[in-house]
Design an enzyme around this catalytic site. Structure first.
Site, PDB file in Angstrom:
ATOM      1  N   HIS A 266       9.840  -0.129 -35.400  1.00 20.58           N
ATOM      2  CA  HIS A 266       9.622   1.233 -35.882  1.00 20.58           C
ATOM      3  C   HIS A 266      10.808   1.701 -36.730  1.00 20.58           C
ATOM      4  O   HIS A 266      10.640   2.270 -37.817  1.00 20.58           O
ATOM      5  CB  HIS A 266       9.415   2.147 -34.674  1.00 20.58           C
ATOM      6  CG  HIS A 266       8.997   3.538 -35.014  1.00 20.58           C
ATOM      7  ND1 HIS A 266       8.907   4.535 -34.067  1.00 20.58           N
ATOM      8  CD2 HIS A 266       8.659   4.127 -36.189  1.00 20.58           C
ATOM      9  CE1 HIS A 266       8.523   5.645 -34.645  1.00 20.58           C
ATOM     10  NE2 HIS A 266       8.364   5.425 -35.922  1.00 20.58           N
TER      11      HIS A 266
ATOM     12  N   GLU B 274      10.771  -0.025 -40.043  1.00 20.48           N
ATOM     13  CA  GLU B 274       9.786   0.595 -40.944  1.00 20.48           C
ATOM     14  C   GLU B 274      10.404   1.778 -41.681  1.00 20.48           C
ATOM     15  O   GLU B 274      10.222   1.948 -42.893  1.00 20.48           O
ATOM     16  CB  GLU B 274       8.557   1.044 -40.150  1.00 20.48           C
ATOM     17  CG  GLU B 274       7.532   1.832 -40.955  1.00 20.48           C
ATOM     18  CD  GLU B 274       6.919   2.975 -40.154  1.00 20.48           C
ATOM     19  OE1 GLU B 274       6.843   4.096 -40.691  1.00 20.48           O
ATOM     20  OE2 GLU B 274       6.520   2.740 -38.996  1.00 20.48           O
ATOM     21  N   HIS B 275      11.145   2.616 -40.965  1.00 27.76           N
ATOM     22  CA  HIS B 275      11.802   3.771 -41.586  1.00 27.76           C
ATOM     23  C   HIS B 275      12.928   3.334 -42.519  1.00 27.76           C
ATOM     24  O   HIS B 275      13.043   3.823 -43.648  1.00 27.76           O
ATOM     25  CB  HIS B 275      12.375   4.683 -40.502  1.00 27.76           C
ATOM     26  CG  HIS B 275      11.371   5.569 -39.853  1.00 27.76           C
ATOM     27  ND1 HIS B 275      11.428   6.944 -39.935  1.00 27.76           N
ATOM     28  CD2 HIS B 275      10.284   5.295 -39.091  1.00 27.76           C
ATOM     29  CE1 HIS B 275      10.420   7.475 -39.264  1.00 27.76           C
ATOM     30  NE2 HIS B 275       9.714   6.492 -38.737  1.00 27.76           N
TER      31      HIS B 275
ATOM     32  N   GLU C 129      11.632  11.523 -32.847  1.00 25.14           N
ATOM     33  CA  GLU C 129      10.183  11.352 -32.901  1.00 25.14           C
ATOM     34  C   GLU C 129       9.658  10.815 -31.579  1.00 25.14           C
ATOM     35  O   GLU C 129       8.663  11.302 -31.040  1.00 25.14           O
ATOM     36  CB  GLU C 129       9.807  10.388 -34.027  1.00 25.14           C
ATOM     37  CG  GLU C 129       8.315  10.105 -34.090  1.00 25.14           C
ATOM     38  CD  GLU C 129       7.954   8.951 -35.003  1.00 25.14           C
ATOM     39  OE1 GLU C 129       6.779   8.543 -34.999  1.00 25.14           O
ATOM     40  OE2 GLU C 129       8.842   8.450 -35.718  1.00 25.14           O
TER      41      GLU C 129
END
Length: 994
Positions: A75, A78-79, A177
């Site tokens: 994750h 991905e960012h 998040e």
């Protein structure tokens, strides 16, 4: 093989194209498309192309990402991959390209075992601009340390408060998040259930990241993960649309694939070893201490059922899930709901084919942990009875009928159609299956039909894969009112332990990193290296649909290609409605088609709807007219669709439900109320930003006041208040009968001939045949007059300053004020101001600096309101200060004509976003209802195209800063965080509980 693909008519299996060998080339008749599968021989990369006469072209590159822990490495990567690359060394090329593009979709996804970077656009130049940026970001990202700390996690010293020392804190976009995500029971159950069912695989890890584990990830580990996973040998390229495949292949090969040698990425996911005995697992989620509520648990029974590559069984279980659980008449669903052991089906109910091993689960939410034995026994008793007695062939035929509608329907909701196709085949494809079989269903479907004909096909599946399958988990998710406090305490203890071990040199490094990150975030950067479109690339026209009006303007025909489907939209405008009925309208709509009629009980009605239509339902809407009155237009929409051959049956069902409805089955009414309440409560953390804006806006217009009452926190509160006796078990039949009577009165107020206007969308022949059916429906309705003005929920024009407490470790912060609406000369500038604030100011201040997951500004041209909001935000005071400072930014000279041009591109990409024929017809019909003319829309777009920075600044000065007596603030957050705001804001928030 020969085929008639006009874009790729010379491509045959066995050909070599730019290093790719064509493995398969097949027509897909159901969607009028052609399927190509290719393999790059030197690198091992895979490519699927679906050629279709669709100008909305799609590209995606995906990688299998198989984390070995819960640090969120996939994750965070991905960012971070989207924070600059070799060719485009800018801070945030992804968000910059959103501004420089006419894309209809841009995003990135991290799933449990893959990461995907998709986009869609109608413009060829834009397509290759975006492809270039995406390829560079995926294969040649910078992954610098400051970007990792911004997007993933970092330590910072929080400013010292009075009489206290500075404290160490965790920050990072993904960290915050996931703190928000792991406040949601839905998220917790889904991830924990995967771990429970597949403990030996990558699915035992939280691919998004567990906030407790995220700080353990190092920058070096992130870079190593990229080197192995984001490699052509582990890459899956996807393209869709009407552009030639060979052009795509040439660019991918030249820009990426020729620069790598083949490797073994070691990303194969082995199937989970099957168990010999079932297991029980109990997990907890953070919850408020609601006195007297002990029924806030979820109980699920879940099985591993088949290999995802077994396309026949995947299709069979998709059908079986529909048969057992797909609607209110489905036998397993009905047994669970009728048992009164819970309010509604639990999260993660149904068939799930996203992981390497497909699973099936069912259970109940709003139940008690001690009901787990009874729920498990009920599920097995019901499955055994179904297997022994056999499944009604009507249920099987109905499930196959629903699948036929899904196959024929081309929809771009919630994603463009090409991306929906990709998501449908991705799991099978990534795990070395035969993805084309998921598009070409006939062979597997024929096998299933033959099995059904012989007898016992689905019954055998139930016995073998469910009843006799020991690889199952009984999973209980229970509330813990102390968990949030424990988690906060553990985080603090971890920080204190770290603080005690820090050397002076390490402390200096933390401060230096914070200063450098702030400087980076505030620095002006040259993004001229990024490709862009120009205003001349934007078409000056608007897409429009012209209906054929019939019946004195009460019936509209929209001839269009719908692949043998007929779409019906009816609108009932509200007349005089008693005040006690107004808040019940959403539940009336939700339950209307689920209660039964004078002729059919709810089970019979549900079966008939499923057998003959693609669904029938009512939905409330609070719109605002564009005429001189600007008055509210409350309405109920009736939506239905069917295969053309079933139009008569569909209209018979519409006539029956609209004229013979009843709300007298009190047991059924009770179940629907509890189910509706559960859905409302679970929506808060997922939709906190939308709910906060609705609260902030609600007093500005009567239509916004009604919208908040029908779809906002006010609706949640109202439903909780009227269902509290049901939840506590002390509701009487008289209480339910009163609600039933109120529902009947709503039907009497809305449903009459004078209130109904409707639209039909299909091919011309079907429309001609359906017109008499529609006339018969109208004649069958009670006679009535045209609707009266509806003003029962007046706006008081007073701003609010409120905090709303819920179970959330992060906040949703909204600020709104009234402006002008579409038709005013400043409307185009306000639309551009919203985009400038989001991309140039709020993204930097609230997301990059503040660590929130998202921040945005929104202008409502229909309502005439301007809002700013944040999503999963660790701050409140800081965010509200940023909103205040936004006025200084938008009236300053800190943006240029180039920035305005980019904002115009964004605005026009929304205006020009393609719609499927049926969706375009429905939107055109609603424009007719609210009085939004094509001339007004065209003038608005022309106004956008004429703007420059000076014009925007002049318009901004008329509205910014908003006057204090007009500005609303609404914050949704945890109760403790809200109480801690007292005395820290210019005006204290009035705190209430959701």
């Amino acid at each position: 093989m020969t085929h008639n693909d006009p874009c790729n008519d010379s491509i045959q299996p066995g050909q070599i194209l730019h290093g790719f060998r064509v493995v398969k080339a097949l027509p897909v008749p159901d969607i009028n498309a052609f399927f190509y599968e290719l393999t790059h021989e030197a690198s091992g990369a895979s490519h699927i192309h679906i050629s279709a006469k669709d100008r909305e072209n799609t590209f995606a590159v995906a990688f299998k990402t198989v984390p070995e822990d819960s640090t969120g490495v996939a994750h965070i990567l991905e960012h971070t991959a989207l924070c600059g690359s070799a060719k485009y060394p800018v801070r945030d090329p992804f968000f910059s390209m959103i501004k420089r593009s006419l894309n209809t979709f841009m995003n990135a996804f991290t799933s449990s075992d893959w990461t995907m970077y998709p986009f869609a656009t109608q413009n060829r130049k834009d397509f290759y601009n975006l492809m270039d940026v995406y390829l560079d970001a995926a294969f040649f990202p910078s992954i610098d340390e400051l970007s990792f700390k911004q997007e993933g996690h970092r330590l910072e010293f929080a400013p010292a408060q009075k009489d206290s020392e500075e404290k160490l804190t965790f920050k990072g976009v993904v960290y915050n998040e996931m703190k928000g995500a792991m406040s949601s029971p839905h998220q917790i159950l889904g991830r924990a259930l995967n771990k429970a069912l597949m403990p030996e695989t990558t699915y035992a890890n939280n691919s998004g990241g567990d906030p407790e584990a995220i700080p353990d990830l190092t920058w070096e580990e992130l870079k190593a993960f990229h080197g192995r996973h984001y490699h052509p040998s582990n890459a899956y390229f996807f393209t869709y649309g009407d552009m030639p495949l060979t052009d795509h292949l040439e660019i991918i090969s030249r820009k990426v694939l020729t620069q790598f040698d083949k490797i073994d990425p070691k990303t194969t996911v082995a199937p989970q070893t099957r168990w010999e005995a079932p297991k029980e697992v109990v997990e907890y989620y953070p919850a408020d201490d609601e006195e007297g509520r002990d029924n806030r648990s979820q109980v699920s029974l879940a099985w591993l059922v088949t290999d995802i590559r077994n396309t026949e069984e995947v299709l069979a279980f998709s059908l079986l899930s529909q048969i057992l659980l797909g609607n209110a008449a489905a036998p397993l669903r009905k047994a669970l709901i009728d048992a009164n052991l819970g309010s509604s089906l639990c999260d993660a109910t149904g068939f799930d084919s996203d992981a390497r091993d497909a699973s099936f689960g069912c259970g109940l939410k709003e139940t008690r942990p001690e009901n787990a034995d009874a729920i498990e026994a009920l599920i097995f008793e019901t499955l055994t009875r179904i297997a022994d007695e056999g499944i009604d062939t009507e249920l099987i035929d109905s499930a196959i009928h629903q699948m036929e509608i899904r196959r024929r329907e081309i929809s771009n909701t919630p994603y463009p159609y090409g991306i929906k196709l990709l998501l449908g085949i991705s799991g099978c494809w990534f795990h070395s299956g035969e993805p084309q079989r998921l598009l070409l269903l006939d062979e597997d479907l024929d096998t299933i039909k033959q099995g059904v004909k012989k007898g016992g096909y689905f019954e055998g599946l139930i016995r073998e894969r469910l009843i006799e399958n020991p690889h199952r988990v009984r999973f209980t998710l229970a509330p813990d009112s102390t968990l949030a406090e424990k988690q906060a305490q553990q985080e603090q203890e971890k920080l204190e332990a770290i603080a005690q071990t820090l050397t002076e040199e390490q402390k200096a490094k933390i401060r230096t990193d914070a200063e450098q990150l702030k400087a980076l975030q505030e620095s002006e950067e040259d993004i001229s290296s990024l490709p862009t479109l120009e205003l001349e690339d934007i078409p000056a026209t608007i897409d429009s649909v012209t209906p054929e009006s019939r019946g004195g303007g009460r019936l509209f025909h929209y001839p269009c290609a719908t692949n043998s489907l007929l779409y019906y939209t009816g609108v009932l405008e509200a007349g005089a409605l008693d005040s006690d009925l107004i808040p019940l309208v959403p539940f009336f709509c939700s339950s209307f088609m689920k209660m039964g009629t004078d002729e059919k009980n709810y089970e019979e009605l549900t079966r008939a709807i499923s057998a003959h239509t693609g669904g029938m339902g009512l939905s409330p809407a609070s719109r605002r007219r564009y005429d001189g009155s600007r008055s509210a237009l409350p309405l109920i929409a009736i939506n239905s669709k069917c295969l053309s051959r079933n139009r008569g049956a569909m209209f018979d069902l519409l006539t029956e439900t609209l004229t013979r409805y009843r709300f007298t089955d009190l047991k059924r009414l009770r179940s629907l109320l509890l189910e509706y309440r559960a859905a409302m409560e679970s929506s808060v953390v997922q939709n906190g930003h939308s709910l906060a804006i609705s609260l902030a806006n609600r007093n500005f217009t009567d239509s916004l006041a009604l919208s908040e009452l029908w779809s906002g926190v006010s609706q949640i509160q109202y439903i909780k208040s009227i269902t509290e006796p049901l939840v506590r078990g002390n509701a009487s039949d008289e209480d339910l009968a009163l609600i039933g009577d109120q529902m009947t009165r709503i039907g009497q107020a809305f449903i009459n001939t004078g209130n109904l206007r409707c639209a039909l969308a299909s091919d011309s022949d079907t429309l001609a045949l359906a017109e008499s059916d529609q006339e018969a429906l109208s004649l069958a309705l009670p006679k009535g007059s045209s609707p009266l003005t509806f003003a029962s929920v007046p706006a008081n024009c007073q701003p609010v300053h409120e905090g709303w407490a819920t179970n959330s470790a992060v906040s949703f912060v909204a600020s709104s004020f009234p402006v002008v609406s579409m038709g005013h000369e400043d409307a185009p500038a306000l639309s551009i101001i919203a985009r400038l604030l989001r991309s140039l100011y709020l993204h930097r201040e609230i997301r990059e600096k503040g660590g929130a997951y998202g921040a945005f500004a929104a202008y409502s041209a229909e309502e005439g309101t301007f809002s700013m909001g944040s999503y999963r935000d660790p701050h409140v005071v800081r965010t509200l200060s940023a909103y205040d400072a936004a006025a200084r930014f938008i009236t300053s000279t800190d943006y240029t004509d180039e920035d305005v041009k980019e904002a115009i591109l964004q605005a026009c990409s929304v205006i020009d976003r393609p719609e499927t024929p049926a969706a375009a017809a429905r939107k055109g019909f609603f424009r007719e209802l609210v009085g939004l003319s094509d001339d007004t829309r065209r003038t608005y777009k022309e106004g956008l195209l004429s703007l420059n920075a000076d014009k925007v600044r002049i318009a901004a000065a008329r509205y910014f800063p908003p006057k204090d007596h007009l500005k609303s603030v609404a914050v949704i957050s945890g109760a403790e965080r809200l109480s801690g705001l007292k005395g820290r804001l210019e005006k204290d928030l009035t705190v209430q509980k959701i």
